[in-house]
Design a protein around this motif. Sequence first.
Motif, PDB file in Angstrom:
ATOM      1  N   ASP A 149       0.806  -1.222   0.000  1.00 48.28           N
ATOM      2  CA  ASP A 149       0.000   0.000   0.000  1.00 48.28           C
ATOM      3  C   ASP A 149       0.838   1.271   0.000  1.00 48.28           C
ATOM      4  O   ASP A 149       0.331   2.344  -0.339  1.00 48.28           O
ATOM      5  N   ASP A 150       2.101   1.161   0.394  1.00 46.04           N
ATOM      6  CA  ASP A 150       2.972   2.336   0.438  1.00 46.04           C
ATOM      7  C   ASP A 150       3.571   2.676  -0.922  1.00 46.04           C
ATOM      8  O   ASP A 150       4.204   3.726  -1.073  1.00 46.04           O
ATOM      9  N   THR A 154       2.909   3.608  -4.705  1.00 47.24           N
ATOM     10  CA  THR A 154       1.891   4.111  -5.624  1.00 47.24           C
ATOM     11  C   THR A 154       2.303   3.841  -7.074  1.00 47.24           C
ATOM     12  O   THR A 154       3.459   3.495  -7.363  1.00 47.24           O
ATOM     13  N   GLN A 161       2.729   6.099  -9.144  1.00 55.79           N
ATOM     14  CA  GLN A 161       3.738   7.104  -9.462  1.00 55.79           C
ATOM     15  C   GLN A 161       5.126   6.641  -9.016  1.00 55.79           C
ATOM     16  O   GLN A 161       6.118   6.838  -9.726  1.00 55.79           O
ATOM     17  N   HIS A 162       5.202   6.021  -7.844  1.00 58.54           N
ATOM     18  CA  HIS A 162       6.489   5.462  -7.403  1.00 58.54           C
ATOM     19  C   HIS A 162       6.998   4.435  -8.421  1.00 58.54           C
ATOM     20  O   HIS A 162       8.192   4.419  -8.764  1.00 58.54           O
ATOM     21  N   LYS A 209      -2.532  -1.475 -10.230  1.00 59.41           N
ATOM     22  CA  LYS A 209      -1.592  -2.082  -9.291  1.00 59.41           C
ATOM     23  C   LYS A 209      -1.823  -3.583  -9.120  1.00 59.41           C
ATOM     24  O   LYS A 209      -0.868  -4.365  -9.128  1.00 59.41           O
TER      25      LYS A 209
END
Length: 200
Positions: free
Chosen positions: A39-40, A42, A44-45, A64
């Motif tokens: 969940d940490d 994203t 974008q990451h 995801k």
Amino acid sequence: MESEARRPYRMGARAAAMEATRTRVLEAAATLWTQRWYDDVTLQHLADEAGVSVQTIVNHFGGKDELADAMADRMASQTAVTRQAPTGDVAAIVAILFEDYERHGDANLLWIAQIDRVPAIARAAAQARVQHREWLERVFADRLPEPGPAREHALNLHYAATDVYLWKLWRRDLGLSREDAEHGMRDLLTSIDPRKRNDE
């Protein structure tokens, strides 16, 4: 007008570029999700890690969860290749398994800790359990009984003796050296060999 010979070449180059992008995204996902909670991380990451846009990830995978499924499939295929072991050679089997756990054991445990709240990880874990069981049936084919209750019992014992949690107990919790931990697993596997046991 573009020649007929040129058109297939361009189509092939485009397909290769798309596959290279897909691979970069999968590798980025493996890098981030084996170090951080699901969940940490994203989209974008993931995009930043892969050097692509978020839309590119969406175009290739959808989101995801779909990316996690694809990453799990890729890792399962890689595991199948790296875990090639000669049937019945306990020392070689343990050495190959430990090579895998030393590289990926901590990441596996991170994923397992998230099974109850991330469906994509639950699916990956279920797939990994099936794969590990099939691997045990191959590498210990020489000692397993014929299909039936005795075979299921033997497989359960072998699963417990080779599970990543046992690796964690010895290597992480108790601080055993790899040599001592491998020795322990070899002893366990030798002790549960159905050919050497006389259960009631």
